[in-house]
Enzyme design. Structure first.
Site, short mmCIF file in Angstrom:
data_model
loop_
_atom_site.label_atom_id
_atom_site.label_comp_id
_atom_site.label_asym_id
_atom_site.label_seq_id
_atom_site.Cartn_x
_atom_site.Cartn_y
_atom_site.Cartn_z
N GLY A 32 29.47 -35.24 -18.02
CA GLY A 32 30.26 -36.61 -18.55
C GLY A 32 30.48 -37.44 -17.43
O GLY A 32 31.16 -36.99 -16.35
N ARG A 93 23.30 -34.05 -20.55
CA ARG A 93 23.72 -32.59 -20.68
C ARG A 93 22.62 -31.80 -21.04
O ARG A 93 21.93 -32.38 -21.65
CB ARG A 93 24.79 -32.38 -21.91
CG ARG A 93 26.02 -33.42 -21.67
CD ARG A 93 27.35 -33.26 -22.55
NE ARG A 93 28.27 -34.17 -22.56
CZ ARG A 93 29.14 -34.23 -21.81
NH1 ARG A 93 29.37 -33.35 -20.64
NH2 ARG A 93 30.08 -35.38 -21.74
N ASP A 124 33.69 -28.69 -16.05
CA ASP A 124 33.49 -27.27 -15.98
C ASP A 124 32.15 -26.91 -16.44
O ASP A 124 31.47 -25.94 -15.87
CB ASP A 124 34.58 -26.60 -16.67
CG ASP A 124 34.38 -27.05 -18.16
OD1 ASP A 124 34.99 -26.30 -19.00
OD2 ASP A 124 34.02 -28.16 -18.64
N THR A 147 36.31 -35.38 -14.02
CA THR A 147 36.12 -35.50 -15.39
C THR A 147 37.41 -36.17 -15.98
O THR A 147 38.51 -36.06 -15.60
CB THR A 147 35.90 -34.04 -15.87
OG1 THR A 147 36.26 -34.33 -17.39
CG2 THR A 147 37.00 -33.27 -15.39
N ASP A 149 38.96 -35.47 -18.41
CA ASP A 149 39.79 -34.53 -18.87
C ASP A 149 40.86 -33.68 -18.38
O ASP A 149 41.74 -33.06 -18.82
CB ASP A 149 38.83 -33.41 -19.68
CG ASP A 149 37.84 -34.09 -20.54
OD1 ASP A 149 36.56 -33.65 -20.77
OD2 ASP A 149 37.92 -35.25 -21.00
N ASP A 151 40.65 -30.99 -16.82
CA ASP A 151 40.92 -29.52 -17.41
C ASP A 151 40.35 -28.46 -16.42
O ASP A 151 39.96 -27.36 -16.87
CB ASP A 151 40.37 -29.38 -18.74
CG ASP A 151 38.73 -29.98 -18.87
OD1 ASP A 151 38.17 -29.65 -19.73
OD2 ASP A 151 38.41 -30.25 -17.71
N ARG A 193 38.45 -33.43 -24.68
CA ARG A 193 37.32 -32.26 -24.96
C ARG A 193 38.51 -31.41 -25.61
O ARG A 193 39.25 -31.54 -26.52
CB ARG A 193 36.66 -31.71 -23.73
CG ARG A 193 35.57 -30.80 -24.07
CD ARG A 193 34.83 -30.55 -22.68
NE ARG A 193 34.03 -31.60 -22.43
CZ ARG A 193 33.05 -32.07 -22.88
NH1 ARG A 193 32.48 -31.20 -23.95
NH2 ARG A 193 32.17 -32.85 -22.71
O1 F6P Z 1 34.18 -34.51 -20.70
C1 F6P Z 1 34.33 -35.92 -20.99
C2 F6P Z 1 34.29 -36.38 -22.56
O2 F6P Z 1 34.54 -37.81 -22.33
C3 F6P Z 1 35.46 -35.62 -23.26
O3 F6P Z 1 36.76 -36.14 -23.16
C4 F6P Z 1 34.76 -35.78 -24.68
O4 F6P Z 1 35.31 -34.75 -25.60
C5 F6P Z 1 33.36 -35.50 -24.31
O5 F6P Z 1 33.18 -36.04 -23.13
C6 F6P Z 1 32.48 -36.47 -25.09
O6 F6P Z 1 31.16 -35.80 -24.88
P1 F6P Z 1 29.54 -36.81 -24.76
O7 F6P Z 1 29.57 -37.49 -23.78
O8 F6P Z 1 28.45 -35.57 -24.85
O9 F6P Z 1 29.79 -37.38 -26.35
#
Ligand code: F6P
Length: 344
Positions: A32, A93, A124, A147, A149, A151, A193
């Site tokens: 992300g 991803r 992660d 990130t 998050d 985390d 997340r």
């Molecule tokens: O990891 C960053 C993040 O924005 C999280 O906070 C969220 O849950 C996720 O990515 C969303 O994932 P995607 O970009 O695949 O929609």
């Protein structure tokens, strides 16, 4: 606290016995995006150019590595990169980036491109992929935690967290205006997340009446009782900050409506938290992480590494330690908020 390697990164045993002068380094941003990633990329490009090294960018994350989608990162303005959010390398991803044949293909492409060391900027998921790649290819890898998050085990803060929190804070300030005017309760969902780091930080900083995070069983009865009492005292608006990983948010809103008799609205902040020009804090963290990672990479560590922030210092830990570690949420901060909120 984190099982930090005190000065072991100085211990040459861990490094290639013969100092390899790396000439070709790769950068990849496989997860992300987060505000400040480009500041890190800009720092590495600037430092490597000063030392006449080539920087190869890998487009679109691990999919780009598998498809050999490379670009020479030459004339990119450092100061432009400092203020631009997202990642100029784009990202995607790739869940299959743990399969042996995929990893082998990526590893072959790295070798064919002559990349001697790789800097992985991400969260992660990116780090798990980096560990698998290092184990199968033997390439030297240093990872930079980026990130929103926050985390990641092994670092107190990740690139982008500060900016995301400030963006959420600004949005909550605006929601507060209409909550006051309409005497409503707002359940505001923030990203994060599976974790509650953003919700806890933003909940305290916004002066929210309550914070719901996945790490703590939500005390809904207490919150509802406290909100009802507060309304009786004339406090007719409230903000409840909830982490996206907390389940049944809709039921929570209905429950609070029934128990308090107030109008309860939900607001999901969503992807605005991933964008916006990075704050000073996120940029500085990016510059310090990137310059440290660049120096470590040049030392050709034999095990993949991650840079991090611990007790105000930029440190290096084993990437494996970070991937296997679980970052505890600061429960004292959560308890402090409950004292401050006087709702529950
Ligand atoms: O990891 C960053 C993040 O924005 C999280 O906070 C969220 O849950 C996720 O990515 C969303 O994932 P995607 O970009 O695949 O929609």
């Amino acid at each position: 606290m984190w099982g930090r390697e005190s000065s072991s990164w100085l211990d040459k045993k861990e490094f290639a016995h013969t100092i390899i002068i790396m000439k070709r380094l790769g950068i990849i941003t496989p997860g992300g995006d987060a505000p400040g990633i480009n500041s890190a990329i800009g720092t590495i490009i600037r430092l490597s150019r000063n030392e006449k090294k080539n920087i190869i960018g890998i487009n679109d994350g691990y999919r780009g590595l598998v498809d050999a989608d490379f670009c020479e990162m030459k004339e990119i303005s450092f100061n432009w990169l400092m203020g631009v959010s997202g990642t100029i390398l784009h990202s995607e991803r790739l869940d299959s980036f743990k399969e042996k044949k995929i990893l082998k293909k990526a590893s072959k492409n790295i070798k064919n491109k002559g990349i001697e060391g790789l800097i992985v900027i991400g969260g992660d998921g990116s780090f798990r992929g980096a560990l698998d790649l290092a184990n199968i290819s033997g390439i030297t890898i240093v990872s930079i935690p980026a990130t929103i998050d926050n985390d990641i085990y092994g670092t107190e803060e990740t690139i982008g967290f500060d900016t995301a929190c400030n963006t959420a804070l600004e949005a909550i300030n605006r929601i507060k205006d209409t909550a006051v005017s309409f005497e409503r309760i707002f359940v505001v969902e923030v990203m994060g997340r599976k974790r509650g780091f953003i919700a806890l930080e933003v909940g305290i900083a916004s002066g929210a009446e309550a914070i719901l995070i996945p790490e703590v069983e939500p005390p809904l009865e207490e919150i509802a009782k406290g909100l009802k009492k507060a309304r009786a005292r004339g406090k007719t608006n409230a903000i409840i900050v909830v982490a996206e990983a907390v389940s049944n948010k809709r039921e929570i809103a209905k429950f609070l409506k029934v128990k308090t008799g107030a109008t309860v609205r939900e607001s999901i902040l969503g992807y605005i938290q991933r964008g916006g020009s990075p704050t000073r804090r996120s940029r500085m963290l990016a510059v310090e992480f990137a310059s440290h990672a660049y120096e470590i990479l040049k030392e050709s560590p034999t095990r993949p590494k991650m840079v991090g922030l611990q007790s105000g210092e930029i440190v290096t830990i084993d990437l494996e330690q970070s991937v296997q570690g679980y970052k505890e949420i600061d429960i004292e901060k959560y308890k402090l908020h409950r004292k401050l909120s006087n709702i529950y």
